[in-house]
Design a protein around this motif. Sequence first.
Motif, mmCIF file in Angstrom:
data_model
loop_
_atom_site.group_PDB
_atom_site.id
_atom_site.type_symbol
_atom_site.label_atom_id
_atom_site.label_comp_id
_atom_site.label_asym_id
_atom_site.label_seq_id
_atom_site.Cartn_x
_atom_site.Cartn_y
_atom_site.Cartn_z
ATOM 1 N N ARG A 143 -5.542 -2.872 -26.153
ATOM 2 C CA ARG A 143 -4.710 -3.325 -27.260
ATOM 3 C C ARG A 143 -3.606 -4.257 -26.778
ATOM 4 N N VAL A 144 -2.997 -3.915 -25.642
ATOM 5 C CA VAL A 144 -1.945 -4.768 -25.083
ATOM 6 C C VAL A 144 -2.512 -6.130 -24.687
ATOM 7 N N MET A 145 -3.656 -6.135 -24.016
ATOM 8 C CA MET A 145 -4.244 -7.401 -23.560
ATOM 9 C C MET A 145 -4.627 -8.292 -24.735
ATOM 10 N N GLU A 177 0.821 -1.200 0.000
ATOM 11 C CA GLU A 177 0.000 0.000 0.000
ATOM 12 C C GLU A 177 0.864 1.263 0.000
ATOM 13 N N VAL A 178 0.482 2.225 -0.851
ATOM 14 C CA VAL A 178 1.142 3.535 -0.869
ATOM 15 C C VAL A 178 0.064 4.607 -0.919
ATOM 16 N N GLY A 179 0.302 5.720 -0.258
ATOM 17 C CA GLY A 179 -0.651 6.815 -0.266
ATOM 18 C C GLY A 179 -0.705 7.503 -1.614
ATOM 19 N N TYR A 180 -1.902 7.908 -2.018
ATOM 20 C CA TYR A 180 -2.105 8.579 -3.305
ATOM 21 C C TYR A 180 -2.612 9.982 -3.025
ATOM 22 N N LEU A 181 -1.952 10.989 -3.593
ATOM 23 C CA LEU A 181 -2.224 12.395 -3.314
ATOM 24 C C LEU A 181 -2.734 13.118 -4.552
ATOM 25 N N ARG A 182 -3.263 14.311 -4.363
ATOM 26 C CA ARG A 182 -3.626 15.130 -5.516
ATOM 27 C C ARG A 182 -2.353 15.534 -6.235
ATOM 28 N N ARG A 183 -2.331 15.314 -7.527
ATOM 29 C CA ARG A 183 -1.145 15.660 -8.292
ATOM 30 C C ARG A 183 -1.003 17.173 -8.424
ATOM 31 N N GLU A 184 0.199 17.595 -8.762
ATOM 32 C CA GLU A 184 0.478 19.008 -9.026
ATOM 33 C C GLU A 184 0.243 19.255 -10.514
ATOM 34 N N GLY A 185 -0.655 20.178 -10.832
ATOM 35 C CA GLY A 185 -0.934 20.460 -12.236
ATOM 36 C C GLY A 185 -1.984 19.519 -12.808
ATOM 37 N N ARG A 186 -2.137 19.548 -14.121
ATOM 38 C CA ARG A 186 -3.173 18.784 -14.803
ATOM 39 C C ARG A 186 -2.626 17.445 -15.278
ATOM 40 N N SER A 187 -3.364 16.385 -15.008
ATOM 41 C CA SER A 187 -2.936 15.049 -15.408
ATOM 42 C C SER A 187 -3.045 14.864 -16.910
ATOM 43 N N LYS A 188 -2.089 14.134 -17.474
ATOM 44 C CA LYS A 188 -2.149 13.803 -18.896
ATOM 45 C C LYS A 188 -3.003 12.559 -19.136
ATOM 46 N N VAL A 189 -3.308 11.831 -18.066
ATOM 47 C CA VAL A 189 -4.031 10.570 -18.225
ATOM 48 C C VAL A 189 -5.346 10.610 -17.451
ATOM 49 N N THR A 190 -5.263 10.539 -16.113
ATOM 50 C CA THR A 190 -6.468 10.370 -15.302
ATOM 51 C C THR A 190 -7.190 11.674 -15.004
ATOM 52 N N GLY A 191 -6.622 12.804 -15.403
ATOM 53 C CA GLY A 191 -7.259 14.078 -15.085
ATOM 54 C C GLY A 191 -8.502 14.359 -15.893
ATOM 55 N N THR A 192 -8.688 13.669 -17.013
ATOM 56 C CA THR A 192 -9.861 13.878 -17.847
ATOM 57 C C THR A 192 -10.430 12.530 -18.264
ATOM 58 N N VAL A 193 -11.715 12.541 -18.588
ATOM 59 C CA VAL A 193 -12.335 11.311 -19.089
ATOM 60 C C VAL A 193 -11.662 10.884 -20.393
ATOM 61 N N ARG A 194 -11.349 11.862 -21.246
ATOM 62 C CA ARG A 194 -10.701 11.542 -22.519
ATOM 63 C C ARG A 194 -9.353 10.862 -22.302
ATOM 64 N N GLY A 195 -8.575 11.382 -21.351
ATOM 65 C CA GLY A 195 -7.285 10.772 -21.067
ATOM 66 C C GLY A 195 -7.420 9.359 -20.559
ATOM 67 N N THR A 196 -8.411 9.138 -19.691
ATOM 68 C CA THR A 196 -8.644 7.794 -19.168
ATOM 69 C C THR A 196 -9.049 6.846 -20.297
ATOM 70 N N VAL A 197 -9.913 7.314 -21.200
ATOM 71 C CA VAL A 197 -10.349 6.476 -22.322
ATOM 72 C C VAL A 197 -9.162 6.103 -23.206
ATOM 73 N N ARG A 198 -8.270 7.056 -23.448
ATOM 74 C CA ARG A 198 -7.078 6.764 -24.252
ATOM 75 C C ARG A 198 -6.220 5.708 -23.587
ATOM 76 N N ALA A 199 -6.030 5.833 -22.279
ATOM 77 C CA ALA A 199 -5.211 4.869 -21.560
ATOM 78 C C ALA A 199 -5.844 3.478 -21.598
ATOM 79 N N VAL A 200 -7.160 3.427 -21.400
ATOM 80 C CA VAL A 200 -7.857 2.139 -21.434
ATOM 81 C C VAL A 200 -7.748 1.508 -22.818
ATOM 82 N N ALA A 201 -7.845 2.326 -23.871
ATOM 83 C CA ALA A 201 -7.719 1.805 -25.235
ATOM 84 C C ALA A 201 -6.342 1.190 -25.459
ATOM 85 N N ASP A 202 -5.302 1.855 -24.964
ATOM 86 C CA ASP A 202 -3.945 1.304 -25.088
ATOM 87 C C ASP A 202 -3.843 -0.031 -24.352
ATOM 88 N N MET A 203 -4.439 -0.096 -23.169
ATOM 89 C CA MET A 203 -4.351 -1.312 -22.368
ATOM 90 C C MET A 203 -5.147 -2.454 -22.992
#
Length: 217
Positions: A212-214, A184-210
């Motif tokens: 493809r890998v699977m 277990e590790v603590g998860y904090l609010r990131r500094e600045g805007r996320s390139k991945v999880t900060g937006t629904v679009r970023g999350t969708v892109r990451a899921v699409a990549d994953m």
Amino acid sequence: MTVDVVLPCLDEEAALPWVLGRMPAGYTPVVVDNGSTDRSASIARSLGARVVSEPRRGFGAACHAGLLAATAEIVCFMDADASLDPRQLPSVVSALEAGRDHLVLGRRVPREGGAWPWHARLGNVALAAILRRRTGFPLRDLGPMRAAPPPALLGLGVTDRRFGYPLETVLRAAAAGWRLSEVEVGYLRREGRSKVTGTVRGTVRAVADMRRVMASL
């Protein structure tokens, strides 16, 4: 034991002083500049980090460049956006079992409100369920903070250079007979805007990549 810490970095000048200032003694930060347009690289150098340039955009490209540059006995990976505290690295490294191929993942536990947006957390729950089925290990997170021996990681032959890189690493490690475990590790609010999880679009892109890998493994 020597430890290198790979920090994929894209425009993280605001977060780097906090991250590098909390790096444990004996842990060498390797900041991989993935085409930043701000002062990330110069700030990292001024704070004593080793800086590697990887102009090809992609989270996996940055991770792999850092892995190739690692010279220590153990390599750790973690985000450079201040969402993870480097002072937690020793607990992840200490879970490694000497003498065997072993990958330790930091399972995120939110410590602040807003640290983990609902869409990213929902995607992680679904992904973790798939990982449990595919690997046979009781994993609950893909683990953005992780540790393993560098030569063994290179031997896995991970090919993805986008957001699927961490997932492919886990799947290939399991297929190769590695032991996988979580701390277990603590998860904090990131500094600045996320390139991945900060937006629904970023999350969708990451899921699409994953996905493809699977589908390819």
